[in-house]
Design a protein around this motif. Sequence first.
Motif, PDB file in Angstrom:
ATOM      1  N   ILE A   9      29.561  37.269  33.832  1.00 43.06           N
ATOM      2  CA  ILE A   9      30.559  38.312  34.120  1.00 43.06           C
ATOM      3  C   ILE A   9      31.828  37.918  33.374  1.00 43.06           C
ATOM      4  O   ILE A   9      32.377  36.825  33.595  1.00 43.06           O
ATOM      5  N   ILE A  10      32.256  38.776  32.462  1.00 45.33           N
ATOM      6  CA  ILE A  10      33.487  38.501  31.707  1.00 45.33           C
ATOM      7  C   ILE A  10      34.562  39.427  32.256  1.00 45.33           C
ATOM      8  O   ILE A  10      34.442  40.657  32.149  1.00 45.33           O
ATOM      9  N   VAL A  11      35.591  38.831  32.877  1.00 43.80           N
ATOM     10  CA  VAL A  11      36.638  39.681  33.449  1.00 43.80           C
ATOM     11  C   VAL A  11      37.702  39.959  32.398  1.00 43.80           C
ATOM     12  O   VAL A  11      38.283  39.050  31.804  1.00 43.80           O
ATOM     13  N   ALA A  12      37.927  41.249  32.171  1.00 42.47           N
ATOM     14  CA  ALA A  12      38.844  41.679  31.104  1.00 42.47           C
ATOM     15  C   ALA A  12      39.683  42.863  31.568  1.00 42.47           C
ATOM     16  O   ALA A  12      40.026  43.733  30.779  1.00 42.47           O
ATOM     17  N   ALA A  13      39.990  42.889  32.871  1.00 48.73           N
ATOM     18  CA  ALA A  13      40.708  44.061  33.397  1.00 48.73           C
ATOM     19  C   ALA A  13      42.204  43.790  33.585  1.00 48.73           C
ATOM     20  O   ALA A  13      42.928  44.634  34.094  1.00 48.73           O
ATOM     21  N   GLY A  14      42.661  42.606  33.148  1.00 44.71           N
ATOM     22  CA  GLY A  14      44.080  42.289  33.296  1.00 44.71           C
ATOM     23  C   GLY A  14      44.920  43.040  32.271  1.00 44.71           C
ATOM     24  O   GLY A  14      44.391  43.604  31.309  1.00 44.71           O
ATOM     25  N   ARG A  15      46.226  43.010  32.455  1.00 42.21           N
ATOM     26  CA  ARG A  15      47.122  43.711  31.525  1.00 42.21           C
ATOM     27  C   ARG A  15      47.865  42.754  30.598  1.00 42.21           C
ATOM     28  O   ARG A  15      48.660  43.176  29.766  1.00 42.21           O
ATOM     29  N   GLY A  16      47.649  41.464  30.771  1.00 46.67           N
ATOM     30  CA  GLY A  16      48.233  40.497  29.842  1.00 46.67           C
ATOM     31  C   GLY A  16      49.746  40.573  29.747  1.00 46.67           C
ATOM     32  O   GLY A  16      50.309  40.459  28.653  1.00 46.67           O
ATOM     33  N   ARG A  74      25.068  47.870  23.052  1.00 45.26           N
ATOM     34  CA  ARG A  74      23.795  47.303  23.498  1.00 45.26           C
ATOM     35  C   ARG A  74      23.982  45.918  24.100  1.00 45.26           C
ATOM     36  O   ARG A  74      24.682  45.090  23.530  1.00 45.26           O
ATOM     37  N   GLY A  75      23.408  45.715  25.275  1.00 42.61           N
ATOM     38  CA  GLY A  75      23.452  44.394  25.888  1.00 42.61           C
ATOM     39  C   GLY A  75      24.675  44.148  26.749  1.00 42.61           C
ATOM     40  O   GLY A  75      24.775  43.090  27.364  1.00 42.61           O
ATOM     41  N   ILE A  76      25.628  45.100  26.772  1.00 41.96           N
ATOM     42  CA  ILE A  76      26.831  44.879  27.586  1.00 41.96           C
ATOM     43  C   ILE A  76      26.899  45.955  28.672  1.00 41.96           C
ATOM     44  O   ILE A  76      26.816  47.144  28.385  1.00 41.96           O
ATOM     45  N   GLU A  77      27.032  45.503  29.930  1.00 43.90           N
ATOM     46  CA  GLU A  77      27.137  46.453  31.043  1.00 43.90           C
ATOM     47  C   GLU A  77      28.606  46.532  31.452  1.00 43.90           C
ATOM     48  O   GLU A  77      29.153  45.575  31.986  1.00 43.90           O
ATOM     49  N   ALA A  78      29.244  47.652  31.166  1.00 40.30           N
ATOM     50  CA  ALA A  78      30.678  47.786  31.452  1.00 40.30           C
ATOM     51  C   ALA A  78      30.877  48.283  32.888  1.00 40.30           C
ATOM     52  O   ALA A  78      30.196  49.203  33.345  1.00 40.30           O
ATOM     53  N   VAL A  79      31.830  47.632  33.565  1.00 34.23           N
ATOM     54  CA  VAL A  79      32.099  47.905  34.986  1.00 34.23           C
ATOM     55  C   VAL A  79      33.603  48.055  35.148  1.00 34.23           C
ATOM     56  O   VAL A  79      34.375  47.421  34.421  1.00 34.23           O
ATOM     57  N   THR A  80      34.044  48.858  36.117  1.00 34.33           N
ATOM     58  CA  THR A  80      35.492  49.045  36.323  1.00 34.33           C
ATOM     59  C   THR A  80      36.086  47.865  37.079  1.00 34.33           C
ATOM     60  O   THR A  80      35.513  47.405  38.075  1.00 34.33           O
ATOM     61  N   GLY A  81      37.246  47.425  36.621  1.00 36.23           N
ATOM     62  CA  GLY A  81      37.948  46.323  37.263  1.00 36.23           C
ATOM     63  C   GLY A  81      38.839  46.805  38.387  1.00 36.23           C
ATOM     64  O   GLY A  81      38.796  47.967  38.795  1.00 36.23           O
ATOM     65  N   ASP A  82      39.681  45.892  38.878  1.00 39.45           N
ATOM     66  CA  ASP A  82      40.520  46.229  40.030  1.00 39.45           C
ATOM     67  C   ASP A  82      41.895  45.578  39.861  1.00 39.45           C
ATOM     68  O   ASP A  82      42.182  44.988  38.819  1.00 39.45           O
ATOM     69  N   ALA A  83      42.688  45.635  40.938  1.00 43.16           N
ATOM     70  CA  ALA A  83      44.093  45.253  40.810  1.00 43.16           C
ATOM     71  C   ALA A  83      44.315  43.749  40.642  1.00 43.16           C
ATOM     72  O   ALA A  83      45.351  43.334  40.129  1.00 43.16           O
ATOM     73  N   VAL A  85      38.067  36.669  29.891  1.00 47.26           N
ATOM     74  CA  VAL A  85      38.061  37.140  28.506  1.00 47.26           C
ATOM     75  C   VAL A  85      39.147  36.432  27.706  1.00 47.26           C
ATOM     76  O   VAL A  85      39.070  36.321  26.477  1.00 47.26           O
ATOM     77  N   ALA A  86      40.157  35.934  28.433  1.00 48.47           N
ATOM     78  CA  ALA A  86      41.308  35.318  27.784  1.00 48.47           C
ATOM     79  C   ALA A  86      41.022  33.900  27.285  1.00 48.47           C
ATOM     80  O   ALA A  86      41.922  33.221  26.800  1.00 48.47           O
ATOM     81  N   ARG A  87      39.763  33.459  27.411  1.00 44.86           N
ATOM     82  CA  ARG A  87      39.392  32.138  26.865  1.00 44.86           C
ATOM     83  C   ARG A  87      38.429  32.361  25.694  1.00 44.86           C
ATOM     84  O   ARG A  87      37.205  32.322  25.861  1.00 44.86           O
ATOM     85  N   PRO A  88      38.972  32.582  24.503  1.00 44.05           N
ATOM     86  CA  PRO A  88      38.114  32.946  23.367  1.00 44.05           C
ATOM     87  C   PRO A  88      37.508  31.747  22.641  1.00 44.05           C
ATOM     88  O   PRO A  88      36.676  31.936  21.758  1.00 44.05           O
ATOM     89  N   CYS A  89      37.911  30.521  23.011  1.00 41.99           N
ATOM     90  CA  CYS A  89      37.462  29.349  22.235  1.00 41.99           C
ATOM     91  C   CYS A  89      36.390  28.553  22.972  1.00 41.99           C
ATOM     92  O   CYS A  89      36.076  27.425  22.582  1.00 41.99           O
ATOM     93  N   THR A  90      35.842  29.117  24.015  1.00 40.91           N
ATOM     94  CA  THR A  90      34.807  28.399  24.780  1.00 40.91           C
ATOM     95  C   THR A  90      33.613  28.113  23.874  1.00 40.91           C
ATOM     96  O   THR A  90      33.226  28.959  23.061  1.00 40.91           O
ATOM     97  N   SER A  91      33.006  26.934  24.068  1.00 38.37           N
ATOM     98  CA  SER A  91      31.869  26.570  23.208  1.00 38.37           C
ATOM     99  C   SER A  91      30.550  26.796  23.937  1.00 38.37           C
ATOM    100  O   SER A  91      30.501  26.752  25.179  1.00 38.37           O
ATOM    101  N   PRO A  92      29.460  26.990  23.193  1.00 35.28           N
ATOM    102  CA  PRO A  92      28.145  27.094  23.840  1.00 35.28           C
ATOM    103  C   PRO A  92      27.807  25.826  24.620  1.00 35.28           C
ATOM    104  O   PRO A  92      27.102  25.869  25.627  1.00 35.28           O
ATOM    105  N   GLU A  93      28.354  24.686  24.161  1.00 30.27           N
ATOM    106  CA  GLU A  93      28.064  23.417  24.851  1.00 30.27           C
ATOM    107  C   GLU A  93      28.660  23.427  26.270  1.00 30.27           C
ATOM    108  O   GLU A  93      28.068  22.875  27.201  1.00 30.27           O
ATOM    109  N   THR A  94      29.835  24.042  26.413  1.00 33.50           N
ATOM    110  CA  THR A  94      30.431  24.113  27.760  1.00 33.50           C
ATOM    111  C   THR A  94      29.554  24.974  28.668  1.00 33.50           C
ATOM    112  O   THR A  94      29.317  24.637  29.834  1.00 33.50           O
TER     113      THR A  94
END
Length: 374
Positions: free
Chosen positions: A6-13, A65-74, A100-109
Amino acid sequence: MKVAAIIVAAGRGTRAGGPVPKQWQPLADRRVIDWALSLFLSHPRISRVVLVLHPDDLPDWPETRGIEAVTGDASRTASVRNGLEHLASSDVTHVLIHDVARPCTSPETIDAVLDALGVAAAPALPVTDALWHGENDRVVGTQDRTGLFRAQTPQGFEFAAILAAHRNHPDIAADDVTIARAAGLDVVIVPGDESNLKITHPSDFARAEMHLRGQMDIRIGNGYDVHRFGPGNHVMLCGIAVPHDRGLQGHSDADVGLHALTDAIYGALAEGDIGRHFPPSDPQWKGAESHIFLRHAVELATEKGFRISNMDLTLVCEHPKIGPHAAAMQSVVGEMTDLAPNRISIKATTSERLGFTGREEGIAAIATALLIKP
Ligand SMILES: Nc1ccn([C@@H]2O[C@H](COP(=O)(O)OP(=O)(O)OP(=O)(O)O)[C@@H](O)[C@H]2O)c(=O)n1
Ligand SMILES: C[C@](O)(CO)[C@H](O)COP(=O)(O)O
């Protein structure tokens, strides 16, 4: 183990600033959001990717394809819960929850977290700086740092356990480990990574960009080709038939511009040149349209995981004049390569009437291509 992310990307930054929320801002040739998505989509141990988006952003999100988009919240907590509820009646056994705000995560992590699951596992780094309490720009106390960690994501959980924990925890929490702990779950700490930073403030973009560019495989290639003039009433240059009182001679359509561009791509891939892939001794390439060669080079680059960043071509000739056709050439080459015209430069020079191009015996072309594998 059937794992969903689950990638959370509903923030406003708001802290990161900028004209659009941080996940939509550019970072190392892509958008911030694309880095997290491609990491999880390409990870062999992850079967489903759920993307939690702000209600304002969801209508613009293309079905992918492959991404299930869902509505976020407050709040982040409520956005995560929406993602979990989306998976509630699925056969998913484990879930990784990621910012979503961590774009440098590695597959090893990701692997380290999955290997440690268990009921719950998350990456973290021990605090290494001294810790203070401060008020009004004054130190008012100190804090022992023994046993303190900086939490990162992805945080991994047994799915049923974290769903139940969230359902019993309506309050906002800093992260999902907090919610897991409130439910009494045992959470294993796995080593985090200094580069797994969260883009929070404007200066974090530059740090993330530096890391991502440092990780990239960046290749440069050059191509050089010459064709001599012969009888004819036009020359093929970058896919355009340019009227001229002579033609160019060659085994194919003699498009010297496309040949140089093609060789630049092969060069960047260390894949030889056109002759290696389309031998002039092979009669099937007699009179061939040169877009075939360029398309092949682009496909080869894509197969190897590269994306063409930009290409630059110089045609060397006294005549025909290239300037009036340059925009059309850019657009045709753009179609052949799937590149925006502003990533293709086509220009020309004379050789001051010196040498074979100056004597108008033929046309030369020099190209450079830059390829990037993230
Ligand atoms: N209502 C929210 C708030 C945050 N997030 C996500 O939670 C992660 C961590 O939050 P943070 O870094 O604080 O992001 P923002 O809330 O966007 O930033 P800010 O607090 O500066 O506005 C981000 O991936 C963000 O998109 C979310 O999905 N839903
Ligand atoms: C989940 C998290 O990234 C772990 O470090 C962090 O708690 C998110 O905090 P934010 O204030 O919502 O950015």
